[in-house]
Design a protein around this motif. Structure first.
Motif, PDB file in Angstrom:
ATOM      1  N   GLU A   1       0.854  -1.193   0.000  1.00 37.22           N
ATOM      2  CA  GLU A   1       0.000   0.000   0.000  1.00 37.22           C
ATOM      3  C   GLU A   1       0.882   1.231   0.000  1.00 37.22           C
ATOM      4  OE1 GLU A   1      -2.866   0.112   3.133  1.00 37.22           O
ATOM      5  OE2 GLU A   1      -3.537  -1.931   2.784  1.00 37.22           O
ATOM      6  N   ASP A   2       0.418   2.276  -0.675  1.00 37.63           N
ATOM      7  CA  ASP A   2       1.158   3.536  -0.666  1.00 37.63           C
ATOM      8  C   ASP A   2       1.268   4.063   0.761  1.00 37.63           C
ATOM      9  OD1 ASP A   2       1.256   3.328  -3.409  1.00 37.63           O
ATOM     10  OD2 ASP A   2      -0.341   4.787  -3.760  1.00 37.63           O
ATOM     11  N   ILE A   3       2.324   4.809   1.032  1.00 35.50           N
ATOM     12  CA  ILE A   3       2.552   5.388   2.349  1.00 35.50           C
ATOM     13  C   ILE A   3       2.408   6.897   2.256  1.00 35.50           C
ATOM     14  CG2 ILE A   3       4.221   5.732   4.210  1.00 35.50           C
ATOM     15  CD1 ILE A   3       5.529   3.084   3.364  1.00 35.50           C
ATOM     16  N   VAL A   4       1.535   7.456   3.083  1.00 34.41           N
ATOM     17  CA  VAL A   4       1.404   8.911   3.172  1.00 34.41           C
ATOM     18  C   VAL A   4       2.555   9.403   4.044  1.00 34.41           C
ATOM     19  CG1 VAL A   4      -0.038  10.838   3.920  1.00 34.41           C
ATOM     20  CG2 VAL A   4      -1.104   8.793   2.932  1.00 34.41           C
ATOM     21  N   LEU A   5       3.450  10.172   3.449  1.00 35.14           N
ATOM     22  CA  LEU A   5       4.628  10.654   4.170  1.00 35.14           C
ATOM     23  C   LEU A   5       4.382  11.981   4.868  1.00 35.14           C
ATOM     24  CD1 LEU A   5       7.400   9.839   1.543  1.00 35.14           C
ATOM     25  CD2 LEU A   5       6.778   8.523   3.578  1.00 35.14           C
ATOM     26  N   LYS A   6       3.566  12.833   4.250  1.00 39.33           N
ATOM     27  CA  LYS A   6       3.325  14.164   4.827  1.00 39.33           C
ATOM     28  C   LYS A   6       2.091  14.758   4.169  1.00 39.33           C
ATOM     29  CE  LYS A   6       6.171  18.101   6.200  1.00 39.33           C
ATOM     30  NZ  LYS A   6       6.384  17.827   7.606  1.00 39.33           N
ATOM     31  N   THR A   7       1.276  15.456   4.971  1.00 40.44           N
ATOM     32  CA  THR A   7       0.089  16.117   4.431  1.00 40.44           C
ATOM     33  C   THR A   7       0.157  17.614   4.715  1.00 40.44           C
ATOM     34  OG1 THR A   7      -1.166  15.756   6.461  1.00 40.44           O
ATOM     35  CG2 THR A   7      -1.355  14.057   4.750  1.00 40.44           C
ATOM     36  N   GLY A   8      -0.643  18.375   3.992  1.00 41.16           N
ATOM     37  CA  GLY A   8      -0.724  19.810   4.234  1.00 41.16           C
ATOM     38  C   GLY A   8       0.564  20.561   3.973  1.00 41.16           C
ATOM     39  N   VAL A   9       1.387  20.057   3.054  1.00 35.45           N
ATOM     40  CA  VAL A   9       2.656  20.721   2.747  1.00 35.45           C
ATOM     41  C   VAL A   9       2.371  22.022   2.021  1.00 35.45           C
ATOM     42  CG1 VAL A   9       4.859  20.529   1.520  1.00 35.45           C
ATOM     43  CG2 VAL A   9       3.826  18.506   2.563  1.00 35.45           C
ATOM     44  N   VAL A  10       2.978  23.099   2.492  1.00 33.25           N
ATOM     45  CA  VAL A  10       2.850  24.393   1.833  1.00 33.25           C
ATOM     46  C   VAL A  10       3.933  24.472   0.771  1.00 33.25           C
ATOM     47  CG1 VAL A  10       2.914  26.893   2.141  1.00 33.25           C
ATOM     48  CG2 VAL A  10       1.891  25.443   3.900  1.00 33.25           C
ATOM     49  N   GLY A  11       3.537  24.782  -0.453  1.00 32.61           N
ATOM     50  CA  GLY A  11       4.438  24.728  -1.593  1.00 32.61           C
ATOM     51  C   GLY A  11       5.677  25.586  -1.522  1.00 32.61           C
ATOM     52  N   GLY A  12       5.577  26.771  -0.929  1.00 31.85           N
ATOM     53  CA  GLY A  12       6.750  27.642  -0.828  1.00 31.85           C
ATOM     54  C   GLY A  12       6.826  28.646  -1.962  1.00 31.85           C
ATOM     55  N   THR A  13       7.875  29.443  -1.933  1.00 39.73           N
ATOM     56  CA  THR A  13       8.077  30.505  -2.906  1.00 39.73           C
ATOM     57  C   THR A  13       8.320  29.915  -4.297  1.00 39.73           C
ATOM     58  OG1 THR A  13       9.111  31.797  -1.170  1.00 39.73           O
ATOM     59  CG2 THR A  13       9.461  32.550  -3.427  1.00 39.73           C
ATOM     60  N   PRO A  14       7.600  30.414  -5.311  1.00 43.99           N
ATOM     61  CA  PRO A  14       7.812  29.912  -6.671  1.00 43.99           C
ATOM     62  C   PRO A  14       9.236  30.146  -7.157  1.00 43.99           C
ATOM     63  CG  PRO A  14       5.770  31.163  -6.536  1.00 43.99           C
ATOM     64  CD  PRO A  14       6.499  31.367  -5.236  1.00 43.99           C
ATOM     65  N   VAL A  15       9.677  29.294  -8.040  1.00 42.95           N
ATOM     66  CA  VAL A  15      10.939  29.346  -8.782  1.00 42.95           C
ATOM     67  C   VAL A  15      12.163  29.020  -7.926  1.00 42.95           C
ATOM     68  CG1 VAL A  15      12.265  30.651 -10.499  1.00 42.95           C
ATOM     69  CG2 VAL A  15       9.853  31.110 -10.239  1.00 42.95           C
ATOM     70  N   GLN A  16      12.003  28.814  -6.634  1.00 44.56           N
ATOM     71  CA  GLN A  16      13.126  28.439  -5.778  1.00 44.56           C
ATOM     72  C   GLN A  16      13.083  26.940  -5.502  1.00 44.56           C
ATOM     73  OE1 GLN A  16      12.837  30.661  -2.150  1.00 44.56           O
ATOM     74  NE2 GLN A  16      13.411  32.593  -3.090  1.00 44.56           N
ATOM     75  N   ASP A  17      14.253  26.367  -5.244  1.00 42.78           N
ATOM     76  CA  ASP A  17      14.287  24.973  -4.802  1.00 42.78           C
ATOM     77  C   ASP A  17      13.907  24.910  -3.327  1.00 42.78           C
ATOM     78  OD1 ASP A  17      15.040  24.054  -7.252  1.00 42.78           O
ATOM     79  OD2 ASP A  17      17.095  23.551  -6.698  1.00 42.78           O
ATOM     80  N   HIS A  18      13.146  23.886  -2.983  1.00 43.37           N
ATOM     81  CA  HIS A  18      12.722  23.660  -1.602  1.00 43.37           C
ATOM     82  C   HIS A  18      13.088  22.232  -1.232  1.00 43.37           C
ATOM     83  CE1 HIS A  18      10.403  27.388  -1.539  1.00 43.37           C
ATOM     84  NE2 HIS A  18      10.049  27.076  -2.765  1.00 43.37           N
ATOM     85  N   THR A  19      13.426  22.029   0.026  1.00 43.89           N
ATOM     86  CA  THR A  19      13.779  20.691   0.505  1.00 43.89           C
ATOM     87  C   THR A  19      12.907  20.329   1.698  1.00 43.89           C
ATOM     88  OG1 THR A  19      16.060  20.910  -0.239  1.00 43.89           O
ATOM     89  CG2 THR A  19      15.627  19.253   1.441  1.00 43.89           C
TER      90      THR A  19
END
Length: 107
Positions: A48-66
Motif C-alpha cells: 500500500e502507498d505510504i502517506v509521508l506528509k500532508t498539508g505541505v505548503v508549496g513555498g516561494t515559486p521558482v526556488q528549490d525547496h527541501t
C-alpha cells in the motif's frame, strides 16, 4: 511548467533507516498545498502507498525547496522502482501534481 521533483531520482535514492530528502521547485500557478506519497508499482515491495506528509505548503515559486522525511521506526521499505507523488489530498491520489523519477531505497 509545474511542480518538479528533483530528488529523489534514479541517481540519488534513499536509505531505509536515514532521513529521506525531497527537493522540488514550483511555479506560481501550482497548488499552494499538497500531500506527499511514497508509492511503488510492485505491490510485493510496497503493498500500500505510504502517506509521508500532508498539508505541505508549496513555498516561494521558482526556488528549490527541501523537505526531510524521517523514516518510520522500522525504516522505509527496501527495493527498486519507488516514486514520490505530490497529490492534492491523500484520499485522492489520482490528482497528481508531480511525480519523481523511479528511485531505489537501500538497506
Amino acid at each position: 511548467m509545474a511542480y518538479l521533483v528533483k530528488v529523489p531520482s534514479d541517481k540519488q535514492g534513499w536509505y531505509s533507516h536515514y532521513d529521506g530528502r525531497i527537493t522540488y521547485n514550483r511555479v506560481n500557478t501550482d497548488a499552494d498545498r499538497f500531500a506527499i506519497i511514497l508509492t511503488n508499482q510492485d505491490r510485493s515491495v510496497l503493498p500500500e502507498d505510504i502517506v509521508l506528509k500532508t498539508g505541505v505548503v508549496g513555498g516561494t515559486p521558482v526556488q528549490d525547496h527541501t523537505i526531510i522525511i524521517q523514516p518510520p521506526q522500522e525504516g522505509f521499505p527496501v527495493g527498486d522502482h519507488f516514486r514520490i507523488n505530490f497529490v492534492k489530498v491523500p484520499n485522492d491520489q489520482h490528482t497528481i501534481f508531480a511525480q519523481s523519477s523511479e528511485f531505489t531505497i537501500k538497506a
